[in-house]
Write an enzyme that holds these catalytic residues in place. Sequence first.
Site, PDB file in Angstrom:
ATOM      1  N   ARG A  50      37.934  50.724  46.810  1.00  0.00           N
ATOM      2  CA  ARG A  50      39.267  51.280  46.494  1.00  0.00           C
ATOM      3  C   ARG A  50      40.185  51.010  47.685  1.00  0.00           C
ATOM      4  O   ARG A  50      40.095  51.679  48.717  1.00  0.00           O
ATOM      5  CB  ARG A  50      39.149  52.782  46.216  1.00  0.00           C
ATOM      6  CG  ARG A  50      40.460  53.455  45.900  1.00  0.00           C
ATOM      7  CD  ARG A  50      41.082  53.005  44.589  1.00  0.00           C
ATOM      8  NE  ARG A  50      40.353  53.467  43.414  1.00  0.00           N
ATOM      9  CZ  ARG A  50      40.527  52.927  42.191  1.00  0.00           C
ATOM     10  NH1 ARG A  50      41.383  51.948  41.992  1.00  0.00           N
ATOM     11  NH2 ARG A  50      39.815  53.379  41.171  1.00  0.00           N
ATOM     12  N   GLN A  69      37.832  46.443  32.572  1.00  0.00           N
ATOM     13  CA  GLN A  69      39.178  46.537  33.170  1.00  0.00           C
ATOM     14  C   GLN A  69      39.226  45.670  34.430  1.00  0.00           C
ATOM     15  O   GLN A  69      38.349  45.764  35.288  1.00  0.00           O
ATOM     16  CB  GLN A  69      39.440  48.023  33.505  1.00  0.00           C
ATOM     17  CG  GLN A  69      40.393  48.307  34.621  1.00  0.00           C
ATOM     18  CD  GLN A  69      41.727  48.883  34.160  1.00  0.00           C
ATOM     19  OE1 GLN A  69      42.148  48.696  33.022  1.00  0.00           O
ATOM     20  NE2 GLN A  69      42.396  49.576  35.047  1.00  0.00           N
ATOM     21  N   ARG A  74      35.689  41.366  40.690  1.00  0.00           N
ATOM     22  CA  ARG A  74      35.807  42.312  41.819  1.00  0.00           C
ATOM     23  C   ARG A  74      34.487  42.996  42.159  1.00  0.00           C
ATOM     24  O   ARG A  74      34.381  43.617  43.222  1.00  0.00           O
ATOM     25  CB  ARG A  74      36.932  43.330  41.584  1.00  0.00           C
ATOM     26  CG  ARG A  74      36.767  44.237  40.393  1.00  0.00           C
ATOM     27  CD  ARG A  74      37.937  45.225  40.324  1.00  0.00           C
ATOM     28  NE  ARG A  74      37.898  46.050  39.126  1.00  0.00           N
ATOM     29  CZ  ARG A  74      38.582  47.156  38.957  1.00  0.00           C
ATOM     30  NH1 ARG A  74      39.372  47.590  39.910  1.00  0.00           N
ATOM     31  NH2 ARG A  74      38.499  47.836  37.836  1.00  0.00           N
ATOM     32  N   HIS A 144      45.298  42.289  43.752  1.00  0.00           N
ATOM     33  CA  HIS A 144      45.752  43.675  43.501  1.00  0.00           C
ATOM     34  C   HIS A 144      45.941  44.411  44.849  1.00  0.00           C
ATOM     35  O   HIS A 144      45.207  45.341  45.179  1.00  0.00           O
ATOM     36  CB  HIS A 144      44.665  44.337  42.666  1.00  0.00           C
ATOM     37  CG  HIS A 144      44.943  45.694  42.104  1.00  0.00           C
ATOM     38  ND1 HIS A 144      45.371  46.762  42.867  1.00  0.00           N
ATOM     39  CD2 HIS A 144      44.825  46.155  40.847  1.00  0.00           C
ATOM     40  CE1 HIS A 144      45.488  47.819  42.088  1.00  0.00           C
ATOM     41  NE2 HIS A 144      45.163  47.483  40.855  1.00  0.00           N
ATOM     42  N   ASP A 187      53.929  52.177  36.853  1.00  0.00           N
ATOM     43  CA  ASP A 187      52.932  51.185  36.454  1.00  0.00           C
ATOM     44  C   ASP A 187      53.687  50.129  35.641  1.00  0.00           C
ATOM     45  O   ASP A 187      53.924  50.312  34.443  1.00  0.00           O
ATOM     46  CB  ASP A 187      51.832  51.870  35.622  1.00  0.00           C
ATOM     47  CG  ASP A 187      50.580  51.012  35.509  1.00  0.00           C
ATOM     48  OD1 ASP A 187      50.654  49.803  35.793  1.00  0.00           O
ATOM     49  OD2 ASP A 187      49.527  51.563  35.113  1.00  0.00           O
ATOM     50  N   GLU A 244      51.159  43.691  43.214  1.00  0.00           N
ATOM     51  CA  GLU A 244      50.072  42.776  42.851  1.00  0.00           C
ATOM     52  C   GLU A 244      50.630  41.408  42.448  1.00  0.00           C
ATOM     53  O   GLU A 244      51.449  41.310  41.536  1.00  0.00           O
ATOM     54  CB  GLU A 244      49.279  43.395  41.697  1.00  0.00           C
ATOM     55  CG  GLU A 244      48.832  44.818  42.013  1.00  0.00           C
ATOM     56  CD  GLU A 244      48.279  45.560  40.806  1.00  0.00           C
ATOM     57  OE1 GLU A 244      47.673  44.927  39.929  1.00  0.00           O
ATOM     58  OE2 GLU A 244      48.453  46.788  40.738  1.00  0.00           O
TER      59      GLU A 244
HETATM   60  C1  BG6 Z   1      46.751  48.630  38.161  1.00  0.00           C
HETATM   61  C2  BG6 Z   1      47.053  49.060  36.765  1.00  0.00           C
HETATM   62  O1  BG6 Z   1      46.855  47.243  38.244  1.00  0.00           O
HETATM   63  O2  BG6 Z   1      45.422  49.019  38.527  1.00  0.00           O
HETATM   64  C3  BG6 Z   1      46.851  50.563  36.648  1.00  0.00           C
HETATM   65  O3  BG6 Z   1      48.369  48.671  36.438  1.00  0.00           O
HETATM   66  C4  BG6 Z   1      45.438  50.943  37.102  1.00  0.00           C
HETATM   67  O4  BG6 Z   1      47.076  50.979  35.298  1.00  0.00           O
HETATM   68  C5  BG6 Z   1      45.221  50.414  38.504  1.00  0.00           C
HETATM   69  O5  BG6 Z   1      45.270  52.343  37.070  1.00  0.00           O
HETATM   70  C6  BG6 Z   1      43.835  50.719  39.085  1.00  0.00           C
HETATM   71  O6  BG6 Z   1      42.835  50.254  38.258  1.00  0.00           O
HETATM   72  P1  BG6 Z   1      41.291  50.521  38.582  1.00  0.00           P
HETATM   73  O7  BG6 Z   1      40.528  49.854  37.477  1.00  0.00           O
HETATM   74  O8  BG6 Z   1      41.031  49.882  39.929  1.00  0.00           O
HETATM   75  O9  BG6 Z   1      41.108  52.008  38.655  1.00  0.00           O
END
Ligand code: BG6
Length: 268
Positions: A50, A69, A74, A144, A187, A244
């Site tokens: 994170r 997602q 990653r 990101h 967002d 990003e």
């Molecule tokens: C961003 C998205 O790119 O990533 C958000 O636009 C999302 O909606 C964020 O919450 C974090 O994503 P993750 O999968 O790392 O929790």
Amino acid sequence: MIDFIEVNNNSASAKIAFQGAHIFHYARKGEKPLLWLSEISDFEKGKAIRGGVPVCWPSFGMNNPDLPQHGFARTALFEHQSTKELDANTTEVILILKHSQETLSLWPYKFELELKVTVSDKLTIELTTTNLDDKTFKITQALHTYFSVSHISDAKIKGLDKKPYLDALTNEKLVQSEDIIFEKEVDRVYQEVEAEILLSDKDRTIHINNEGSSSVVVWNPWIEKAKRMSAMRDEAYNDFVCIESANAYEDFKLIDPRGTHTLKATIY
Ligand code: BG6
């Protein structure tokens, strides 16, 4: 704990994990870190760090609903190809991910994904996708980047004025007016972005220049979403903003057999 490469030269320092080719530290000599990293991030196999610069690939967000997602890169283990000291101020690190039985079961294409990081008084990140399959494939992707800010109320993003964007919270297509400040959850996916983006903070301005990309995602979870986020303190939304460098939504890329595409971000 996961393994990483540490870079230290005359102009800057950086740390890059093999898992996800994830840059989780970059600072110029004598300056505070440019990247935000959660103090409670898991450095565990199979979990994305994170903070820093997660590599979202071959899908941004849920652009490809068949994939997890932000894709699978990653949390995938990259191979170390090379670390070169180009001069006393510049170090280049190359990490590679190739298709495997595991990736083919998620996404049925042969590929090579290369992340080249150049650490100097600028942080340069080049993500190159090569299609090794005999079918054309489609990708969406993002670097990101979590930028550290002194306080979210001091952060202002310049360079996106008059740009169209998709508000991912309401699904509305809107047009930005003026600089972006943060007073609630944000967002958004900006499109048609060609020029430099500036993140101005209390005592510094960060420059972001993207190539091979015309979409930029701006994200801060704010109070309620921060509480639901994994590996993030409830108050951490005060400390970062994500800008990003992307190929997301309509800015997807089709890559033909033997074709390549490079998404490049230069940050200082
Ligand atoms: C961003 C998205 O790119 O990533 C958000 O636009 C999302 O909606 C964020 O919450 C974090 O994503 P993750 O999968 O790392 O929790």
